[in-house]
Design a protein around this motif. Structure first.
Motif, PDB file in Angstrom:
ATOM      1  N   CYS A  50       0.858  -1.178   0.000  1.00 51.62           N
ATOM      2  CA  CYS A  50       0.000   0.000   0.000  1.00 51.62           C
ATOM      3  C   CYS A  50       0.903   1.239   0.000  1.00 51.62           C
ATOM      4  N   ARG A  53      -2.586  -6.975  -5.922  1.00 50.66           N
ATOM      5  CA  ARG A  53      -3.107  -5.609  -5.801  1.00 50.66           C
ATOM      6  C   ARG A  53      -3.438  -4.993  -7.154  1.00 50.66           C
ATOM      7  N   THR A  72       1.768   0.579  -6.462  1.00 46.15           N
ATOM      8  CA  THR A  72       1.956  -0.502  -5.484  1.00 46.15           C
ATOM      9  C   THR A  72       3.326  -1.168  -5.578  1.00 46.15           C
TER      10      THR A  72
END
Lengths: 343, 343, 343, 343
Positions: free
Chosen positions: A29, B3, B9
């Motif tokens: 993230c 992701r 990311t």
């Protein structure tokens, strides 16, 4: 041309590059909430001996300075600092851009002392017109200073005692902190953490590509600091880049080793300068040395080395800055020393 | 967990990492005046077809936005933008922090049009109390928009014609510009450069570790921009890190190839969503897609994929963001498509 | 207790009160666009010998200073002024609140000179790191200074020549301008208007209830100044109150007569101080006098008079401020003189 | 031409002029620390039923708004207000000038409600990206609103309950507060003081020459407010001018009588408009009425009266503002009513 003009002439310590390379395809993230940042924060809290600290990673020093200061001060307050302080001289008014006056105190070797702070504050409140004058709201110092000099343990303790008594948060700019720690082993990270309210561990000038780790130890200053970072344009999307670098630096002490080597090389150069009878602007114990060289000496060394111009000192001489860093090779330092001795 | 929640990311395209690694021991001066930055500037000027442009490298998008806007506006002026604009919604008031109001216009698919700008300005000056109202001073748009949609050539030309007529500089936020260029090949960098006053080429979300290349094509906006960067805390000490990345990106078109692949993958996902009958919040042609998924669909996909929450749409459905990037592997995209089709 | 501690201890010259009273029931529009303001502007343009000037009425000095300065400077620029300047010392950081650094120069009797400005600017641009330093963007002086001293015609001409050459607008704070004009008849309003870019004629301290008339003579600085006033919170709804006062002051020279009387009384007090052998901090020719009095002398005079404390001078003496104004009656001045002579 | 276009077309209630005249030769200290200000503060504390309040006198409304808001908010916070709020529409970005975003909520008749505030705050904190969004930090309303409408006791109590629960200070702009108090006798000053954290009692539009009395009832918001005033350029040298006016207004209820008469006259005009069948934009109970007039009606009335343009409503009609004040004579109001009835 071999550069000794500043401590950010190369990229980063090779371990940093390797770590960035290895982690490149990991998915995480953003905005500094990834596991690398978490790890780096944990390492740093341990290194500074303060588990309750908040640790934030910012890209650069001016950004760190303006964000911390704007976060602490009330609108009508200013920040006390040495006239030679980085925020006063070399940040294009970044602190004033946030609406605050820099309250400059005269300095001795780049330092200010507890008495100056006490006197300034007493004078302020004694003035019948004090509401017409910017209120002192915090104190900013650098360790090491712009001149490479150091606050001793005793000096910092006295300054912080004054700050606590006067209810002024003390902020320590550690853009080159590693070199201070290397130069005075009694002045440790836990000592620093216990003797100020917020400080940062500079990475940009001590082996990282970029990055400053802001450590807030005073609970009253922690609230919503991430909002401040974003509002000031300092929130890095791929925050992990900062985490990865500080993880590498603090996993097993690379930060300290990098700084030690740079300081050792700087002290070798200093010894040569002294032996040669070249005067020094300041008695610096860190990676920056400030010999006062004649124009002729500058010209001779300038054929082979990039050195930093620091200040005119009158007459035919100027103060010159020589910086070492993690990247200064022994060979290059040897060469410079030989050329100094041959002047 | 795979992701697809945003386009930052991973680290950076491997060529970038390699370039940083190779250049690591080079010695250069700081602050973006090194030869890598010079090269990158030259490549970019060529790519945008504007040799007279000033090109500056900044670390991030919010920083670029606030620095450009604060540089252009007079204190009492504001910046016109779509209500959904990044500066209005997701920068923690960074523009207001510089003293300026964001003048939000209603948007259609994330876009504003020439007529809205003309009407706003006409209304302002017609108002007898206009001196009591923030004066519109410039226009900000994003290409692509926050919704992944695009301004067509015609739309931009009309908007810029209005801006020139009204003497409002037009600033184009290109944080994801590469994806716009890949989605509409008729909308080229030279076309953009000729149809606005300042824009930036986003690196952070298009394959770099970080970095935005601000291109100022209007001479009147160039003066002292480096002072502005420093004053806003955005001057990177090792500026070369930005130069090296953009050098790599623009030497032989890597920037475009990176974006094309991401868009191609996004369109494959979009096709699957459409085939499956899943409604889309917006008809996006770029690397961001916004399917409206039921809670059940979200839960199913959520077991294997990190997707971005975008907005509630009422009832049991939410708009979800799926992003591709340089780093989205064909395998992962294939897997996501298969799992969408199996919903 | 008779007050001589400052020049704003009473209301306003009785003519001002009468004019406000007479005009009270007139209906006018607001915000300084009424016929009183128009008249006052016309009188002032005539008095300053500059029909092309823009004249704006503001309520107070700090407001005028911050509005003018914020209107002129680019974000990364600062304002050069004497270390003792009002904006540097007694405005609680109002200039910094607008994002600008005050660049303080050492002063001589409250004044700075052309050479200092030239040197500062030359040093700035010569510095290789000048982009890291606040750029000098304008010059601020006061006439008279904080110490009651005066710039001579020659000094101002030289300073303005330097400013024009360096492209730095020159701003003259005239909070007590009337007293300067009274003290040096060769230094006229037209002379001032021709030798700076913007200045103001102070009313608050020279007979008005409040009000400063900002005169912008440089066309390049005129644009949208009313927006600036409003944005800084300085737009008076009943702007006519300012117009009425300045109309009264400049219709037939009341402003000058008020100031002349105050200066004449101040010089009578000064003569007494000199005759008595009391040292003066500065040789002031205006309505402020700064005798250095022993604690005993202060105590004696303090029984009957409120005097202003100015500064410690070491030992048993302090610099004291004695101010006269339009409201100082001959009787009170006579009494003070007698009591000084009796010390 | 008889003016009904706003409520600041004349000077001040004659008692104010008389008081200024009578006190003109008194000698006092400056900056609001004189005995008139002391008296006025005492009267106001009694009138609002809150002896512990801090009362400060400022010159105007925009200045009061920006000073209070900048004093309360942390840098990354914004102020919630109605889209139609004065700070959002008619202060040339004065709040943004202090670095804060105005967070505009849709309004109903110029008002916002507790539920809107609760929803906004809940939405903010629920957003995963909340650190990228300006944090709601306080609530601003006006009583009466820009449309002359009123918050009922119940509405204010609910709003304040929400604010307390959410820890958002509630600030009430009372630029026309007198008219609200006159229109709803159940909504008293003590009620207001008990149901917000800070508010001001407007003098400029309710019979004074100028002046707003800021009342801070929440202890946490009191600290160093005088520094804020000075820093924002709002410290009046002859602060007594404000004290004298509010002394006059609150010694024996003049403030209330002035407002009552204006409201009574406004309601007479409103009755005539209704009787005539002229639609009203809002059902205002205060001194501002907003009839929707045809162009022809505007032209007819415009021959004799200055009315305020408020807004286009489409077609051949516009919303017009008619204001009464302390200075609207019964004769003039009678004449206007007769002319309305004759339309």
């Amino acid at each position: 041309m071999i550069r000794f003009d500043c401590d950010y002439t190369e990229g980063a310590h090779p371990n940093i590059i390797a770590a960035l390379s290895e982690s490149n395809f990991e998915q995480t993230c953003g905005y500094g909430e990834d596991h690398h940042c978490e790890n780096a924060r944990a390492y740093i809290k341990k290194a500074i001996g303060c588990e309750s600290a908040d640790v934030h990673f910012l890209v650069g020093g001016t950004q760190a300075n303006m964000t911390v200061i704007a976060s602490i001060l009330r609108p009508y307050q200013g920040v006390l600092c040495a006239e030679s302080g980085h925020i006063n001289c070399h940040e294009t008014g970044a602190v004033e851009a946030t609406g605050h006056k820099v309250l400059a105190l005269s300095h001795k070797d780049g330092k200010i002392c507890a008495k100056q702070v006490r006197d300034y504050v007493a004078t302020h409140w004694r003035d019948a017109a004090h509401e017409h004058i910017v209120q002192p709201g915090m104190v900013y110092i650098s360790q090491p200073t712009e001149y490479g000099t150091l606050y001793s343990r005793e000096e910092l303790k006295e300054l912080y005692a004054a700050c606590r008594e006067l209810e002024l948060p003390l902020f320590v700019d550690g853009a080159r902190l590693g070199y201070a720690l290397a130069a005075d082993k009694s002045f440790t990270l836990p000592f620093l953490a216990a003797n100020c309210d917020v400080f940062y561990i500079g990475g940009t000038k001590v082996g990282c590509l970029f990055g400053e780790a802001v450590c807030i130890t005073n609970d009253a200053l922690k609230r919503d600091f991430r909002y401040m970072i974003k509002r000031m344009g300092g929130m890095l999307a791929k925050g992990r880049l900062l985490g990865i670098q500080f993880e590498e630096m603090f996993r097993d002490g690379l930060y300290f080793r990098v700084a030690e080597k740079a300081v050792a090389n700087a002290l070798r150069i200093k010894a040569a300068l002294i032996q040669k009878g070249i005067p020094l602007l300041m008695d610096s114990a860190t990676n920056q040395q400030f010999p006062i060289l004649t124009k002729a000496q500058q010209a001779t060394l300038g054929e082979k080395y990039a050195l930093g111009f620091w200040d005119t000192t009158g007459g035919e001489r100027d103060a010159i800055r020589i910086c070492t860093s993690w990247a200064s090779s022994d060979e290059n330092v040897d060469a410079l020393i030989a050329d100094i001795m041959a002047l």
